[in-house]
Design a protein around this motif. Structure first.
Motif, PDB file in Angstrom:
ATOM      1  N   THR A  47       2.020 -12.281 -32.848  1.00 35.05           N
ATOM      2  CA  THR A  47       2.107 -11.155 -33.777  1.00 35.05           C
ATOM      3  C   THR A  47       3.520 -10.555 -33.825  1.00 35.05           C
ATOM      4  O   THR A  47       3.808  -9.758 -34.716  1.00 35.05           O
ATOM      5  N   THR A  48       4.362 -10.960 -32.928  1.00 37.59           N
ATOM      6  CA  THR A  48       5.743 -10.490 -32.937  1.00 37.59           C
ATOM      7  C   THR A  48       6.442 -10.779 -34.263  1.00 37.59           C
ATOM      8  O   THR A  48       7.194  -9.933 -34.762  1.00 37.59           O
ATOM      9  N   PRO A  49       6.212 -11.946 -34.882  1.00 38.02           N
ATOM     10  CA  PRO A  49       6.851 -12.180 -36.189  1.00 38.02           C
ATOM     11  C   PRO A  49       6.508 -11.128 -37.233  1.00 38.02           C
ATOM     12  O   PRO A  49       7.337 -10.824 -38.100  1.00 38.02           O
ATOM     13  N   LEU A  50       5.322 -10.559 -37.180  1.00 40.06           N
ATOM     14  CA  LEU A  50       4.972  -9.524 -38.149  1.00 40.06           C
ATOM     15  C   LEU A  50       5.859  -8.291 -37.993  1.00 40.06           C
ATOM     16  O   LEU A  50       6.175  -7.618 -38.965  1.00 40.06           O
ATOM     17  N   ILE A  51       6.255  -8.014 -36.779  1.00 41.40           N
ATOM     18  CA  ILE A  51       7.088  -6.843 -36.511  1.00 41.40           C
ATOM     19  C   ILE A  51       8.516  -7.066 -36.991  1.00 41.40           C
ATOM     20  O   ILE A  51       9.132  -6.196 -37.598  1.00 41.40           O
ATOM     21  N   PHE A  52       9.033  -8.264 -36.735  1.00 37.95           N
ATOM     22  CA  PHE A  52      10.442  -8.530 -36.994  1.00 37.95           C
ATOM     23  C   PHE A  52      10.728  -9.261 -38.304  1.00 37.95           C
ATOM     24  O   PHE A  52      11.890  -9.431 -38.661  1.00 37.95           O
ATOM     25  N   SER A  53       9.709  -9.690 -39.015  1.00 34.54           N
ATOM     26  CA  SER A  53       9.958 -10.527 -40.194  1.00 34.54           C
ATOM     27  C   SER A  53      10.745  -9.803 -41.280  1.00 34.54           C
ATOM     28  O   SER A  53      11.592 -10.413 -41.942  1.00 34.54           O
ATOM     29  N   THR A  54      10.521  -8.521 -41.468  1.00 36.33           N
ATOM     30  CA  THR A  54      11.258  -7.812 -42.526  1.00 36.33           C
ATOM     31  C   THR A  54      12.669  -7.439 -42.097  1.00 36.33           C
ATOM     32  O   THR A  54      13.476  -7.027 -42.934  1.00 36.33           O
ATOM     33  N   THR A  55      12.964  -7.575 -40.820  1.00 33.66           N
ATOM     34  CA  THR A  55      14.303  -7.273 -40.320  1.00 33.66           C
ATOM     35  C   THR A  55      15.157  -8.523 -40.213  1.00 33.66           C
ATOM     36  O   THR A  55      16.316  -8.531 -40.631  1.00 33.66           O
ATOM     37  N   LEU A  56      14.601  -9.584 -39.661  1.00 30.42           N
ATOM     38  CA  LEU A  56      15.372 -10.798 -39.421  1.00 30.42           C
ATOM     39  C   LEU A  56      15.373 -11.764 -40.607  1.00 30.42           C
ATOM     40  O   LEU A  56      16.241 -12.615 -40.698  1.00 30.42           O
ATOM     41  N   LEU A  57      14.386 -11.651 -41.472  1.00 27.62           N
ATOM     42  CA  LEU A  57      14.330 -12.461 -42.688  1.00 27.62           C
ATOM     43  C   LEU A  57      14.670 -11.550 -43.861  1.00 27.62           C
ATOM     44  O   LEU A  57      14.792 -10.339 -43.698  1.00 27.62           O
ATOM     45  N   LEU A  58      14.808 -12.125 -45.023  1.00 28.99           N
ATOM     46  CA  LEU A  58      14.921 -11.307 -46.218  1.00 28.99           C
ATOM     47  C   LEU A  58      13.669 -10.427 -46.259  1.00 28.99           C
ATOM     48  O   LEU A  58      12.556 -10.931 -46.082  1.00 28.99           O
ATOM     49  N   PRO A  59      13.795  -9.097 -46.428  1.00 32.39           N
ATOM     50  CA  PRO A  59      12.605  -8.242 -46.371  1.00 32.39           C
ATOM     51  C   PRO A  59      11.463  -8.730 -47.262  1.00 32.39           C
ATOM     52  O   PRO A  59      10.294  -8.694 -46.850  1.00 32.39           O
ATOM     53  N   ARG A  60      11.783  -9.199 -48.448  1.00 30.81           N
ATOM     54  CA  ARG A  60      10.726  -9.678 -49.348  1.00 30.81           C
ATOM     55  C   ARG A  60       9.982 -10.882 -48.751  1.00 30.81           C
ATOM     56  O   ARG A  60       8.769 -11.006 -48.894  1.00 30.81           O
ATOM     57  N   VAL A  61      10.697 -11.759 -48.066  1.00 28.49           N
ATOM     58  CA  VAL A  61      10.057 -12.901 -47.396  1.00 28.49           C
ATOM     59  C   VAL A  61       9.081 -12.382 -46.340  1.00 28.49           C
ATOM     60  O   VAL A  61       7.946 -12.870 -46.231  1.00 28.49           O
ATOM     61  N   GLY A  62       9.490 -11.391 -45.589  1.00 28.03           N
ATOM     62  CA  GLY A  62       8.618 -10.810 -44.567  1.00 28.03           C
ATOM     63  C   GLY A  62       7.378 -10.168 -45.163  1.00 28.03           C
ATOM     64  O   GLY A  62       6.262 -10.355 -44.657  1.00 28.03           O
ATOM     65  N   TYR A  63       7.559  -9.404 -46.251  1.00 27.25           N
ATOM     66  CA  TYR A  63       6.413  -8.749 -46.892  1.00 27.25           C
ATOM     67  C   TYR A  63       5.429  -9.759 -47.477  1.00 27.25           C
ATOM     68  O   TYR A  63       4.218  -9.643 -47.293  1.00 27.25           O
ATOM     69  N   VAL A  64       5.958 -10.741 -48.176  1.00 24.46           N
ATOM     70  CA  VAL A  64       5.088 -11.756 -48.774  1.00 24.46           C
ATOM     71  C   VAL A  64       4.386 -12.559 -47.670  1.00 24.46           C
ATOM     72  O   VAL A  64       3.182 -12.847 -47.761  1.00 24.46           O
ATOM     73  N   GLY A  65       5.117 -12.887 -46.627  1.00 28.14           N
ATOM     74  CA  GLY A  65       4.514 -13.614 -45.502  1.00 28.14           C
ATOM     75  C   GLY A  65       3.387 -12.832 -44.849  1.00 28.14           C
ATOM     76  O   GLY A  65       2.322 -13.384 -44.542  1.00 28.14           O
ATOM     77  N   SER A  66       3.600 -11.538 -44.630  1.00 28.60           N
ATOM     78  CA  SER A  66       2.546 -10.700 -44.045  1.00 28.60           C
ATOM     79  C   SER A  66       1.329 -10.635 -44.960  1.00 28.60           C
ATOM     80  O   SER A  66       0.191 -10.731 -44.506  1.00 28.60           O
ATOM     81  N   GLY A  67       1.577 -10.483 -46.258  1.00 27.95           N
ATOM     82  CA  GLY A  67       0.471 -10.451 -47.210  1.00 27.95           C
ATOM     83  C   GLY A  67      -0.302 -11.755 -47.223  1.00 27.95           C
ATOM     84  O   GLY A  67      -1.543 -11.760 -47.256  1.00 27.95           O
ATOM     85  N   LEU A  68       0.409 -12.871 -47.173  1.00 30.86           N
ATOM     86  CA  LEU A  68      -0.262 -14.167 -47.131  1.00 30.86           C
ATOM     87  C   LEU A  68      -1.071 -14.341 -45.853  1.00 30.86           C
ATOM     88  O   LEU A  68      -2.176 -14.904 -45.883  1.00 30.86           O
ATOM     89  N   LEU A  69      -0.533 -13.874 -44.740  1.00 28.86           N
ATOM     90  CA  LEU A  69      -1.264 -13.973 -43.477  1.00 28.86           C
ATOM     91  C   LEU A  69      -2.598 -13.233 -43.577  1.00 28.86           C
ATOM     92  O   LEU A  69      -3.651 -13.780 -43.228  1.00 28.86           O
ATOM     93  N   TYR A  70      -2.575 -12.004 -44.079  1.00 31.79           N
ATOM     94  CA  TYR A  70      -3.807 -11.225 -44.158  1.00 31.79           C
ATOM     95  C   TYR A  70      -4.765 -11.776 -45.208  1.00 31.79           C
ATOM     96  O   TYR A  70      -5.980 -11.777 -45.005  1.00 31.79           O
ATOM     97  N   ALA A  71      -4.243 -12.275 -46.325  1.00 30.80           N
ATOM     98  CA  ALA A  71      -5.108 -12.887 -47.338  1.00 30.80           C
ATOM     99  C   ALA A  71      -5.754 -14.156 -46.790  1.00 30.80           C
ATOM    100  O   ALA A  71      -6.963 -14.390 -46.988  1.00 30.80           O
ATOM    101  N   ALA A  72      -4.977 -14.964 -46.076  1.00 36.03           N
ATOM    102  CA  ALA A  72      -5.528 -16.187 -45.482  1.00 36.03           C
ATOM    103  C   ALA A  72      -6.562 -15.857 -44.413  1.00 36.03           C
ATOM    104  O   ALA A  72      -7.562 -16.570 -44.273  1.00 36.03           O
ATOM    105  N   THR A  73      -6.336 -14.778 -43.670  1.00 37.38           N
ATOM    106  CA  THR A  73      -7.322 -14.356 -42.670  1.00 37.38           C
ATOM    107  C   THR A  73      -8.642 -14.019 -43.343  1.00 37.38           C
ATOM    108  O   THR A  73      -9.707 -14.473 -42.906  1.00 37.38           O
ATOM    109  N   CYS A  74      -8.584 -13.226 -44.404  1.00 35.33           N
ATOM    110  CA  CYS A  74      -9.815 -12.834 -45.107  1.00 35.33           C
ATOM    111  C   CYS A  74     -10.532 -14.035 -45.707  1.00 35.33           C
ATOM    112  O   CYS A  74     -11.744 -14.202 -45.516  1.00 35.33           O
TER     113      CYS A  74
END
Length: 187
Positions: A47-74
């Motif tokens: 879960t560490t990537p969720l914390i740092f993804s918007t900082t270390l990656l392009l913020p939009r990449v982090g946001y879209v990635g987090s959204g995809l993770l939660y959509a895939a979970t559901c």
């Protein structure tokens, strides 16, 4: 009629059975502790990537990635996790979920090493996020079944409270195992 030596053998067998069931309850609890510690460590690392993804990656990449993770979970919780857990069993599904969670963390590490905002970063982190979502659905589905199986093993091994209803017997063991899981998970 049972002879004296027959009574002694029956008594010895009863003692041996009680000793074996104690070992089985101990083993079930030990396995639960091990599973809880491994899931807690794996989940913390993944879960560490969720914390740092918007900082270390392009913020939009982090946001879209987090959204995809939660959509895939559901979605995978609704359509994929139960058939997979039924096919593999709880232990194998737990192992698969931890492997998939680790690959999600790995995709983040690879994406973080790439040029910020590059197409390669998008193409690495977003599929990894979907894999992380599938991992989450498998983990929680298999963990719940493993909790039930472990509770049943402890109750069967200890044979306590047979005068109580099934629910009255299950509640304290379920609470014990759940609190153990929560302790490791929140460390």
């Amino acid at each position: 009629s049972i002879t004296g030596s027959g009574k002694r053998r029956a008594a010895d067998a009863a003692v041996a059975h009680r000793n074996m069931t104690r070992i089985a309850a101990h083993t079930a609890r030990r396995n639960w502790h091990l599973m809880s510690a491994l899931v807690g460590a794996n989940h913390g690392a993944s879960t560490t990537p969720l914390i740092f993804s918007t900082t270390l990656l392009l913020p939009r990449v982090g946001y879209v990635g987090s959204g995809l993770l939660y959509a895939a979970t559901c979605l995978s919780s609704l359509f994929l996790s139960v058939p997979v857990v039924m096919a593999l069993g709880q232990r194998r599904a737990l192992l698969l979920s931890m492997l998939l969670y680790s690959s999600f963390a790995g995709s983040f590490a690879v994406a973080a090493a790439m040029e910020v905002g590059s197409a390669a970063q998008w193409c690495t982190f977003l599929p990894g996020s979907v894999v992380g979502g599938v991992a989450a659905s498998l983990l929680w589905t298999s963990q719940g079944g493993y909790l039930d199986r472990s509770t049943t093993a402890v109750l069967t091994s200890e044979g306590k409270g047979e005068e109580e209803s099934e629910a009255e017997r299950r509640q304290p063991v379920t609470a014990e195992l759940s609190s153990t899981f929560a302790m490791y998970y929140l460390l």
